[in-house]
Design an enzyme around this catalytic site. Structure first.
Site, PDB file in Angstrom:
ATOM      1  N   TRP A  11       0.840  -1.230   0.210  1.00 24.75           N
ATOM      2  CA  TRP A  11       0.163  -0.094  -0.073  1.00 24.75           C
ATOM      3  C   TRP A  11       0.808   1.146   0.070  1.00 24.75           C
ATOM      4  O   TRP A  11       0.656   2.565   0.091  1.00 24.75           O
ATOM      5  CB  TRP A  11      -0.678  -0.373   1.221  1.00 24.75           C
ATOM      6  N   HIS A  98      12.505  -2.295  -1.198  1.00 25.04           N
ATOM      7  CA  HIS A  98      11.821  -2.263  -2.285  1.00 25.04           C
ATOM      8  C   HIS A  98      12.958  -1.174  -3.287  1.00 25.04           C
ATOM      9  O   HIS A  98      13.462  -0.594  -2.372  1.00 25.04           O
ATOM     10  CB  HIS A  98      10.706  -1.621  -1.910  1.00 25.04           C
ATOM     11  N   GLU A 100      12.386   1.798  -3.629  1.00 19.13           N
ATOM     12  CA  GLU A 100      12.240   2.833  -3.350  1.00 19.13           C
ATOM     13  C   GLU A 100      12.981   3.157  -2.188  1.00 19.13           C
ATOM     14  O   GLU A 100      13.409   4.520  -1.997  1.00 19.13           O
ATOM     15  CB  GLU A 100      10.651   3.063  -3.046  1.00 19.13           C
ATOM     16  N   GLY A 176       4.755   1.996 -11.157  1.00 21.90           N
ATOM     17  CA  GLY A 176       3.826   2.802 -11.000  1.00 21.90           C
ATOM     18  C   GLY A 176       3.692   3.567 -12.715  1.00 21.90           C
ATOM     19  O   GLY A 176       3.867   5.181 -12.190  1.00 21.90           O
ATOM     20  N   GLY A 238      -0.285   0.211  -6.582  1.00 23.47           N
ATOM     21  CA  GLY A 238      -1.900   0.528  -6.979  1.00 23.47           C
ATOM     22  C   GLY A 238      -2.840  -0.033  -7.844  1.00 23.47           C
ATOM     23  O   GLY A 238      -3.765   0.326  -6.485  1.00 23.47           O
TER      24      GLY A 238
HETATM   25  P1  13P Z   1       2.484  -0.502  -8.809  1.00 19.88           P
HETATM   26  O1  13P Z   1       2.133  -1.722  -9.185  1.00 19.88           O
HETATM   27  O2  13P Z   1       1.911   0.644  -8.703  1.00 19.88           O
HETATM   28  O3  13P Z   1       3.493   0.259 -10.571  1.00 19.88           O
HETATM   29  O4  13P Z   1       4.042  -0.813  -7.559  1.00 19.88           O
HETATM   30  C1  13P Z   1       4.613  -1.901  -7.958  1.00 19.88           C
HETATM   31  C2  13P Z   1       5.235  -1.695  -6.376  1.00 19.88           C
HETATM   32  O5  13P Z   1       6.279  -1.126  -6.313  1.00 19.88           O
HETATM   33  C3  13P Z   1       5.041  -2.822  -5.641  1.00 19.88           C
HETATM   34  O6  13P Z   1       6.104  -3.374  -4.634  1.00 19.88           O
END
Ligand code: 13P
Length: 254
Positions: A11, A98, A100, A176, A238
């Site tokens: 999330w 991750h 990020e 994303g 997402g």
């Molecule tokens: P999305 O599904 O929004 O592309 O994100 C993938 C993600 O980073 C799951 O950890």
């Protein structure tokens, strides 16, 4: 033994407490639509308790996970969350490394490795993320980058530990962006990862490890991904914020 498919919702830093509770309740209510798939919800740390209560209230076997953790069990680490605290709150899983976290918070393979060992020691299933950037893919470096991430992040694990780990292949360019990897692109890297896992342990152990794909997974592209032999589930960003979409993806893996 076929690998149990695992679909997890990351999330990220979204929703509020009321929405987190409603989403967990909605997923729990419809869990039967993908009964054979292991489902995991990973809310923001602050909402782990809210989501855990909603799942427990619904007597659901939808599992709870976190998005990150510190590697120490306790101590002077202001603002951090310890692995035993996650266990204490009912978490069984934790997303580690991750993209990020790697790009925005400077997490290295060595740091992810330390956290992976700490998660296993605490009894958590680590969902260890790897994946190349667009620049790396276009330079033909995908295999080299993923190899370094997998071997670095999972170094020094015993075979028994390794088989508990879930690996998530998330190409950074697909996260994303709405730009999903083709099933063939994903399968190629998943097969590479399984080979690396065999090298770290044995083919038998590698055959038991679940490897998720992540990056713009939606209900309408999940089925093609799910048909690939080495894609054992999805890590969903997402689309995990809507019960319909999350269940739609889970159903594709059922
Ligand atoms: P999305 O599904 O929004 O592309 O994100 C993938 C993600 O980073 C799951 O950890």
């Amino acid at each position: 033994m076929p690998r149990t498919k695992i679909v997890a919702g990351n999330w990220k830093m979204n929703l509020d407490r009321a929405k987190a509770k409603d989403l967990a309740a909605a997923v729990a209510a419809r869990r039967g639509e993908a009964a054979k798939v292991e489902l995991v919800l990973c809310p923001p740390a602050l909402y782990v308790e809210t989501v855990g209560s909603a799942l427990a209230g619904a007597k659901s076997d939808v599992r709870l996970g976190a998005q990150n953790m510190h590697d120490k069990a306790s101590g002077a680490f202001t603002g951090e969350v310890a692995p035993p605290m996650l266990v204490d709150m009912g978490c069984g899983y934790v997303i580690l490394g991750h993209s990020e976290r790697r790009t925005l918070f400077g997490e290295t393979d060595a740091a992810v490795n330390t956290k992976t060992k700490a998660a296993l020691a605490a009894g958590l299933v680590p969902i260890v993320c790897v994946g190349e950037t667009l620049e790396e893919r276009e330079a033909g470096r995908t295999a080299a980058v993923v190899t370094a991430q997998v071997t670095g992040s999972l170094a020094g694990l015993s075979p028994g530990e390794l088989e508990k780990v879930v690996v998530a292949y998330e190409p950074v360019w697909a996260i994303g962006t709405g730009k999903v990897a083709t099933p063939e692109q994903a399968q190629e890297v998943h097969a590479l990862v399984r080979g690396l896992l065999a090298g770290l342990s044995s083919p038998e152990v590698a055959a038991r490890v679940r490897i998720q794909y992540g990056g713009s997974v939606k209900p309408d592209n999940a089925a093609d991904l799910a048909r690939q032999p080495d894609i054992d589930g999805a890590l969903v960003g997402g689309a995990s914020l809507k019960a319909d979409d999350f269940l739609g993806i889970a159903k594709a893996f059922a």
